[in-house]
Design a protein around this motif. Structure first.
Motif, PDB file in Angstrom:
ATOM      1  N   VAL A   1      12.009   8.651  -8.476  1.00  9.67           N
ATOM      2  CA  VAL A   1      11.856  10.107  -8.433  1.00  9.67           C
ATOM      3  C   VAL A   1      11.196  10.677  -9.695  1.00  9.67           C
ATOM      4  N   PRO A   2      11.500  10.181 -10.917  1.00  9.94           N
ATOM      5  CA  PRO A   2      10.846  10.754 -12.102  1.00  9.94           C
ATOM      6  C   PRO A   2       9.328  10.582 -12.129  1.00  9.94           C
ATOM      7  N   LYS A   3       8.780   9.778 -11.243  1.00 10.53           N
ATOM      8  CA  LYS A   3       7.325   9.624 -11.167  1.00 10.53           C
ATOM      9  C   LYS A   3       6.678  10.678 -10.278  1.00 10.53           C
ATOM     10  N   LEU A   4       7.485  11.481  -9.608  1.00  7.00           N
ATOM     11  CA  LEU A   4       6.975  12.434  -8.618  1.00  7.00           C
ATOM     12  C   LEU A   4       7.309  13.859  -9.024  1.00  7.00           C
ATOM     13  N   ASN A   5       6.401  14.777  -8.679  1.00  5.80           N
ATOM     14  CA  ASN A   5       6.725  16.194  -8.790  1.00  5.80           C
ATOM     15  C   ASN A   5       7.703  16.570  -7.681  1.00  5.80           C
ATOM     16  N   LEU A   6       8.297  17.749  -7.813  1.00  3.51           N
ATOM     17  CA  LEU A   6       9.325  18.155  -6.856  1.00  3.51           C
ATOM     18  C   LEU A   6       8.779  18.209  -5.435  1.00  3.51           C
ATOM     19  N   ASP A   7       7.616  18.818  -5.263  1.00  6.49           N
ATOM     20  CA  ASP A   7       7.038  18.901  -3.920  1.00  6.49           C
ATOM     21  C   ASP A   7       6.713  17.518  -3.373  1.00  6.49           C
ATOM     22  N   ASP A   8       6.209  16.639  -4.233  1.00  7.53           N
ATOM     23  CA  ASP A   8       5.893  15.271  -3.787  1.00  7.53           C
ATOM     24  C   ASP A   8       7.158  14.508  -3.415  1.00  7.53           C
ATOM     25  N   ALA A   9       8.250  14.764  -4.115  1.00  8.90           N
ATOM     26  CA  ALA A   9       9.503  14.083  -3.797  1.00  8.90           C
ATOM     27  C   ALA A   9       9.968  14.432  -2.388  1.00  8.90           C
ATOM     28  N   PHE A  10       9.815  15.702  -2.001  1.00 11.69           N
ATOM     29  CA  PHE A  10      10.171  16.095  -0.638  1.00 11.69           C
ATOM     30  C   PHE A  10       9.253  15.426   0.377  1.00 11.69           C
ATOM     31  N   GLU A  11       7.980  15.331   0.054  1.00 14.38           N
ATOM     32  CA  GLU A  11       7.024  14.751   0.995  1.00 14.38           C
ATOM     33  C   GLU A  11       7.161  13.236   1.107  1.00 14.38           C
ATOM     34  N   GLN A  12       7.627  12.589   0.049  1.00 14.78           N
ATOM     35  CA  GLN A  12       7.680  11.129   0.037  1.00 14.78           C
ATOM     36  C   GLN A  12       9.118  10.605   0.132  1.00 14.78           C
ATOM     37  N   LYS A  13       9.951  11.291   0.860  1.00 12.94           N
ATOM     38  CA  LYS A  13      11.335  10.837   1.055  1.00 12.94           C
ATOM     39  C   LYS A  13      11.386   9.453   1.696  1.00 12.94           C
ATOM     40  N   ASN A  14      10.496   9.227   2.666  1.00 13.21           N
ATOM     41  CA  ASN A  14      10.508   7.925   3.343  1.00 13.21           C
ATOM     42  C   ASN A  14      10.109   6.793   2.399  1.00 13.21           C
ATOM     43  N   ASP A  15       9.165   7.089   1.494  1.00 14.46           N
ATOM     44  CA  ASP A  15       8.762   6.060   0.528  1.00 14.46           C
ATOM     45  C   ASP A  15       9.914   5.721  -0.418  1.00 14.46           C
ATOM     46  N   ILE A  16      10.651   6.738  -0.847  1.00 15.25           N
ATOM     47  CA  ILE A  16      11.809   6.495  -1.711  1.00 15.25           C
ATOM     48  C   ILE A  16      12.858   5.669  -0.973  1.00 15.25           C
ATOM     49  N   ALA A  17      13.115   6.036   0.289  1.00 15.14           N
ATOM     50  CA  ALA A  17      14.101   5.292   1.086  1.00 15.14           C
ATOM     51  C   ALA A  17      13.667   3.840   1.273  1.00 15.14           C
ATOM     52  N   LYS A  18      12.365   3.609   1.478  1.00 18.25           N
ATOM     53  CA  LYS A  18      11.879   2.239   1.664  1.00 18.25           C
ATOM     54  C   LYS A  18      12.049   1.424   0.386  1.00 18.25           C
ATOM     55  N   ALA A  19      11.800   2.060  -0.761  1.00 24.49           N
ATOM     56  CA  ALA A  19      11.971   1.347  -2.029  1.00 24.49           C
ATOM     57  C   ALA A  19      13.432   0.974  -2.250  1.00 24.49           C
ATOM     58  N   VAL A  20      14.339   1.893  -1.928  1.00 21.11           N
ATOM     59  CA  VAL A  20      15.779   1.601  -2.074  1.00 21.11           C
ATOM     60  C   VAL A  20      16.184   0.475  -1.132  1.00 21.11           C
ATOM     61  N   GLU A  21      15.711   0.539   0.104  1.00 18.40           N
ATOM     62  CA  GLU A  21      16.089  -0.474   1.088  1.00 18.40           C
ATOM     63  C   GLU A  21      15.580  -1.858   0.691  1.00 18.40           C
ATOM     64  N   ASP A  22      14.335  -1.929   0.219  1.00 15.92           N
ATOM     65  CA  ASP A  22      13.785  -3.232  -0.190  1.00 15.92           C
ATOM     66  C   ASP A  22      14.581  -3.834  -1.341  1.00 15.92           C
ATOM     67  N   GLU A  23      14.925  -3.000  -2.317  1.00 15.82           N
ATOM     68  CA  GLU A  23      15.675  -3.501  -3.462  1.00 15.82           C
ATOM     69  C   GLU A  23      17.080  -3.945  -3.053  1.00 15.82           C
ATOM     70  N   LEU A  24      17.724  -3.169  -2.209  1.00 12.69           N
ATOM     71  CA  LEU A  24      19.069  -3.538  -1.759  1.00 12.69           C
ATOM     72  C   LEU A  24      19.045  -4.801  -0.902  1.00 12.69           C
ATOM     73  N   GLU A  25      18.067  -4.909  -0.035  1.00 14.57           N
ATOM     74  CA  GLU A  25      17.976  -6.086   0.829  1.00 14.57           C
ATOM     75  C   GLU A  25      17.808  -7.358   0.007  1.00 14.57           C
ATOM     76  N   LYS A  26      16.982  -7.261  -0.999  1.00 15.97           N
ATOM     77  CA  LYS A  26      16.743  -8.427  -1.853  1.00 15.97           C
ATOM     78  C   LYS A  26      17.986  -8.790  -2.650  1.00 15.97           C
ATOM     79  N   ALA A  27      18.726  -7.793  -3.113  1.00 18.78           N
ATOM     80  CA  ALA A  27      19.896  -8.072  -3.950  1.00 18.78           C
ATOM     81  C   ALA A  27      21.126  -8.437  -3.132  1.00 18.78           C
ATOM     82  N   MET A  28      21.378  -7.720  -2.042  1.00 21.38           N
ATOM     83  CA  MET A  28      22.620  -7.898  -1.308  1.00 21.38           C
ATOM     84  C   MET A  28      22.598  -9.094  -0.367  1.00 21.38           C
ATOM     85  N   SER A  29      21.421  -9.586  -0.009  1.00 24.00           N
ATOM     86  CA  SER A  29      21.384 -10.763   0.870  1.00 24.00           C
ATOM     87  C   SER A  29      21.998 -11.975   0.182  1.00 24.00           C
TER      88      SER A  29
END
Length: 286
Positions: A109-137
């Motif tokens: 999120v600190p890499k994005l402006n506020l408006d961009d953060a709203f627009e790129q919610k799916n990208d943030i969710a994908k990054a979280v999911e990829d990191e969790l999948e790699k760690a929790m597996s």
């Protein structure tokens, strides 16, 4: 799960961890199992295989220095074939997942402006999911889905954003209203110009008709009364019109008083003026 006479029951969508003298032995599937406690066998615990959800609220800052609360929903479950890893390797699964979510969100999120953060919610969710999948597996868990369900700025920031949006909409409305008024004024001016043009045509035709009528009258009078000139006929017609006008003014109940020179000489002047005006109108119409 029950335990009666060395028998245990494992419920559906649940697995049990069997140990013998404190050492892991096997995973017990749902059903009834014999567990001779006198031989050191025991159930260390159970593990649910149902889908679970963890809601994580993380406060972070955007690139344009706006503090926001990001709410992420993590849907996960333990894998039956890795139940031993899920049971023994993690003592607090929810805290572990929450730590990874915090790490990824506060890095993205600190890499994005506020408006961009709203627009790129799916990208943030994908990054979280990829990191969790790699760690929790590695711990025997599957990340089914990760959702960024909300991004909540400070109340003052939300109010400011609403005011900006309202101002933009008012500006658009003002432009549309001005454009509509412009079109109305243009159409009104076009209508007035057309009306004046048609009025001018009507006046010109009226004057032409008057001139034609007077010409016919003069010609007819000259033929029927020999020795008269066109000027004599015009003087008589104009004097007659003059007295008819005076009569109409006097007969009207709400007429405004009109002061004009009156007398034989004045009548001659009026006749001369009217004749000159009609001749000028006739010449301009041609």
């Amino acid at each position: 799960m029950g335990n009666l006479l060395c028998c245990v029951q494992v419920d559906q969508s649940t697995v049990a961890i069997r140990e013998r003298f404190g050492k892991y032995e096997e995973v017990l599937e749902p059903g009834c199992h014999c567990l001779p406690w006198f031989l050191g066998a025991q159930v260390a615990g159970s593990l649910s295989l149902r889908l679970q959800q963890l809601d994580v609220r993380c406060e972070t800052k955007t690139k344009d220095n706006v503090f926001v609360n990001v709410v992420a929903s993590i849907q996960y479950r333990a894998l039956a074939d890795k139940a031993s890893d899920a049971f023994y390797k993690l003592s607090n699964t929810r805290s572990q997942i929450q730590a990874y979510v915090f790490d990824v969100i506060r890095a993205s999120v600190p890499k994005l402006n506020l408006d961009d953060a709203f627009e790129q919610k799916n990208d943030i969710a994908k990054a979280v999911e990829d990191e969790l999948e790699k760690a929790m597996s590695a711990y025997g868990f599957e990340i089914v889905q990760t959702l960024i369900v909300d991004i909540e700025p400070d109340e003052h920031v939300k109010r400011a954003m609403n005011e900006i949006n309202a101002a933009a909409r008012l500006r658009v409305a003002a432009n549309e209203k001005a454009e509509a008024e412009k079109i109305l004024q243009i159409k009104r001016a076009e209508g007035e110009a057309e009306a004046k043009y048609l009025s001018g045509l009507g006046i010109a035709r009226q004057r032409q008709a008057i001139v034609d009528g007077l010409r016919d009258s003069v010609l007819g009078f000259s033929v029927n009364v020999p020795g008269t000139t066109a000027k004599d006929v015009m003087d008589m017609v104009l004097v007659t019109q003059y007295f008819d006008t005076m009569k109409d003014i006097g007969a009207a109940s709400k007429s405004t008083s009109v002061f004009i020179p009156h007398g034989p000489g004045a009548v001659r002047d009026v006749a001369s003026q009217i004749r000159n005006g009609l001749l000028q109108g006739a010449s301009s119409s041609h």
